[in-house]
Design a protein around this motif. Sequence first.
Motif, PDB file in Angstrom:
ATOM      1  N   HIS A 153       0.565  -0.875  -0.301  1.00  0.00           N
ATOM      2  CA  HIS A 153      -0.115   0.312  -0.335  1.00  0.00           C
ATOM      3  C   HIS A 153       0.774   1.209  -0.070  1.00  0.00           C
ATOM      4  O   HIS A 153       0.713   2.218   0.562  1.00  0.00           O
ATOM      5  CB  HIS A 153      -1.219  -0.004   0.970  1.00  0.00           C
ATOM      6  CG  HIS A 153      -1.595  -0.827   1.435  1.00  0.00           C
ATOM      7  ND1 HIS A 153      -2.678  -1.310   0.491  1.00  0.00           N
ATOM      8  CD2 HIS A 153      -2.130  -1.914   2.333  1.00  0.00           C
ATOM      9  CE1 HIS A 153      -3.671  -2.218   0.729  1.00  0.00           C
ATOM     10  NE2 HIS A 153      -3.066  -2.696   1.498  1.00  0.00           N
ATOM     11  N   SER A 166       1.495   5.341  -6.815  1.00  0.00           N
ATOM     12  CA  SER A 166       1.483   3.636  -6.588  1.00  0.00           C
ATOM     13  C   SER A 166       2.531   2.792  -7.048  1.00  0.00           C
ATOM     14  O   SER A 166       2.683   3.307  -8.041  1.00  0.00           O
ATOM     15  CB  SER A 166      -0.011   3.498  -7.124  1.00  0.00           C
ATOM     16  OG  SER A 166       0.104   1.966  -6.679  1.00  0.00           O
ATOM     17  N   THR A 170      -2.860   0.977 -11.600  1.00  0.00           N
ATOM     18  CA  THR A 170      -4.131   1.478 -11.732  1.00  0.00           C
ATOM     19  C   THR A 170      -5.439   0.049 -11.376  1.00  0.00           C
ATOM     20  O   THR A 170      -6.403   0.541 -10.296  1.00  0.00           O
ATOM     21  CB  THR A 170      -4.702   2.248 -12.814  1.00  0.00           C
ATOM     22  OG1 THR A 170      -4.193   4.015 -12.887  1.00  0.00           O
ATOM     23  CG2 THR A 170      -6.597   2.798 -11.898  1.00  0.00           C
ATOM     24  N   HIS A 173      -4.789  -1.577  -7.617  1.00  0.00           N
ATOM     25  CA  HIS A 173      -4.519  -0.566  -6.461  1.00  0.00           C
ATOM     26  C   HIS A 173      -5.269  -1.087  -5.455  1.00  0.00           C
ATOM     27  O   HIS A 173      -7.184  -1.400  -5.765  1.00  0.00           O
ATOM     28  CB  HIS A 173      -4.600   0.952  -6.826  1.00  0.00           C
ATOM     29  CG  HIS A 173      -3.759   1.654  -6.089  1.00  0.00           C
ATOM     30  ND1 HIS A 173      -5.281   1.577  -4.828  1.00  0.00           N
ATOM     31  CD2 HIS A 173      -2.800   2.783  -5.788  1.00  0.00           C
ATOM     32  CE1 HIS A 173      -4.835   2.394  -3.801  1.00  0.00           C
ATOM     33  NE2 HIS A 173      -3.571   3.583  -4.434  1.00  0.00           N
ATOM     34  N   HIS A 203      -7.564   4.445   1.470  1.00  0.00           N
ATOM     35  CA  HIS A 203      -7.566   5.776   1.242  1.00  0.00           C
ATOM     36  C   HIS A 203      -8.471   6.600   1.642  1.00  0.00           C
ATOM     37  O   HIS A 203      -9.547   6.239   1.732  1.00  0.00           O
ATOM     38  CB  HIS A 203      -7.114   6.066  -0.773  1.00  0.00           C
ATOM     39  CG  HIS A 203      -5.757   5.942  -0.835  1.00  0.00           C
ATOM     40  ND1 HIS A 203      -4.903   6.202  -1.962  1.00  0.00           N
ATOM     41  CD2 HIS A 203      -4.822   5.703  -0.492  1.00  0.00           C
ATOM     42  CE1 HIS A 203      -4.513   6.221  -2.440  1.00  0.00           C
ATOM     43  NE2 HIS A 203      -3.705   5.675  -1.102  1.00  0.00           N
ATOM     44  N   ASP A 209      -0.567   6.811  -2.104  1.00  0.00           N
ATOM     45  CA  ASP A 209       0.900   6.548  -3.061  1.00  0.00           C
ATOM     46  C   ASP A 209      -0.618   6.149  -4.271  1.00  0.00           C
ATOM     47  O   ASP A 209      -1.385   4.662  -4.330  1.00  0.00           O
ATOM     48  CB  ASP A 209       0.854   4.538  -3.013  1.00  0.00           C
ATOM     49  CG  ASP A 209      -0.031   3.867  -2.323  1.00  0.00           C
ATOM     50  OD1 ASP A 209      -0.826   4.160  -1.468  1.00  0.00           O
ATOM     51  OD2 ASP A 209      -0.413   3.388  -3.194  1.00  0.00           O
ATOM     52  N   PRO A 211      -2.403   6.392  -8.444  1.00  0.00           N
ATOM     53  CA  PRO A 211      -2.007   6.085 -10.042  1.00  0.00           C
ATOM     54  C   PRO A 211      -1.634   6.589 -10.707  1.00  0.00           C
ATOM     55  O   PRO A 211      -1.984   7.654 -10.780  1.00  0.00           O
ATOM     56  CB  PRO A 211      -2.936   5.429  -9.717  1.00  0.00           C
ATOM     57  CG  PRO A 211      -3.508   4.862  -8.387  1.00  0.00           C
ATOM     58  CD  PRO A 211      -3.508   5.302  -7.411  1.00  0.00           C
TER      59      PRO A 211
END
Length: 539
Positions: A153, A166, A170, A173, A203, A209, A211
């Motif tokens: 993460h 990241s 994507t 994630h 998040h 982090d 994308p």
Amino acid sequence: MTQERPNILLITCDQLRQDFIGAYGCDFIETPNIDRLAREGCTFTNGYSPNPVCIPARHNLITGLTARHHGFDDNYFGAEAKSCPYRLPTFAQILSDHRYETVAIGKMHFQPERRAAGFDYFYNMDELPRSREEDEYALFLKENGYGNLRSVHGVRTALYMQPQRSLVKTEHHGSHWVADRAIDFFRQNHGRPPFLMWAGFIHPHPPFDVPGDWADKYKGKIPPPSRTNTPLSTLARENIQLGCLEDEAALNRARELYAAAISFVDYNIGRMLEELERQELLDDTLILFLSDHGEMLGDLGTFQKFLPYDASSKIPFLLRWPRRVSPGSRDERFVDLNDVLPTLLDAAGADYPADYDLPGESVLAQSGVKNRAVQYIEHQRGSKRWCSLRDERYKYIYYYGDREQLFDLRADPGETTNLLYGGASAEAGEARDRLRSQLLRYEARYGLKGCVVNGDFKPMPPYELTPYYETNFPLFPEYAAPEEQAALGSYADELLAAIRQEPTVKLRRNHTAEILSGWGGYSGEEIDALLERAERQGN
């Protein structure tokens, strides 16, 4: 299709402050799907976390009780980790007993972590899993080509609140994964008994982090943080070091990525809502969106949570349920996470099966017994403890080991000026005395036992400033099999990869050497090599 009892979808973000949501008046952020919930449901304008830190807030939420009963006055990890008492009913257990199909997806932060707390299905995504095998998201990453990745993460130690990108695509994630698992469940559940789902996004909790295709969404668009006019509390000053953001450029960039993380979560909430519509489940589903607490994000010069200020403790609280909630409505009453359990039981027609003194009440009740003209918040124990009470205008904060504070939220919503500093006016003194008297009653009833003695706050020695860094390295590599350990990449390589496209991060200025040598066991030679590599790539 209409069913008698609603499906229930609880969506939570971690560390999401209320004023970074479009529906709450934020004019620089894009949150169209969260805003849709407000437009089609009720916006509770005064939502609060009753203890603004992850584990306590989540145990309040799931049990409906305070730390007086569940024991989590703060986060407890490692050797200090404790367990939620098995005797406390949770809303998941109660609804499961009432024939709901219950599922938890994402970050829960239960202790013990794998105790499902009443959920039939549990797809875990912890911040720091102790093993891949106990974390479905970590296993997902391994199955999708990230078996070498330590930082699942984002890079935490040395980069906790630093700008970074990241390390996964994507579609891999964690925020995307939560929505994917929810969508799978909606498709599989269609036609079965009503469900309760808790979908928990990590998040915008750090690391930020984000994308790569979302990272620059707010470049140059976020206002600077506020500044305090009077001295901060000792605890707020202690939190300053957690930021490790050594200049204005890095701080502003971290704020941009925090906002980008929120918009990426919002995008994935939109995917979930679209699938509910496709399955014709949307209007049969009660949707409650909230967060466990906020994030100071540099406001007042400090960071993180743990604090009574609104940036840390005030949360979004949105409820969509066409059957009983008018679209576009707004409710100014004080509500908090203690109200979640009673609200969900009310909606499901279930009774609370114990005799604990619940501090919350269903927000669907328009004329209940809870006093919604004030809001009580608490945190920690001993000299580090504080408790707070606010009404429509004033917020009073009592620190057991520090000076008390009073803010006029009508004139000073950013809480920049403590009205008790340097001598209070007659009006401020009256407000302080009134709220202090009320706060004592709440603290005696719902706070930790022994904090109120003979009708007054128990005297404590002054709290001593103890600055610290975030020093939690990934845990699962330590417990991995030897062949898996051999396949893992270098932590230093991950650190450099995360910041390669973030030039405001300068490792020689953000305490990386101090942290890696003091807590990571890095030698002087290893640190010098890392810093030289960072400088070559612009960090």
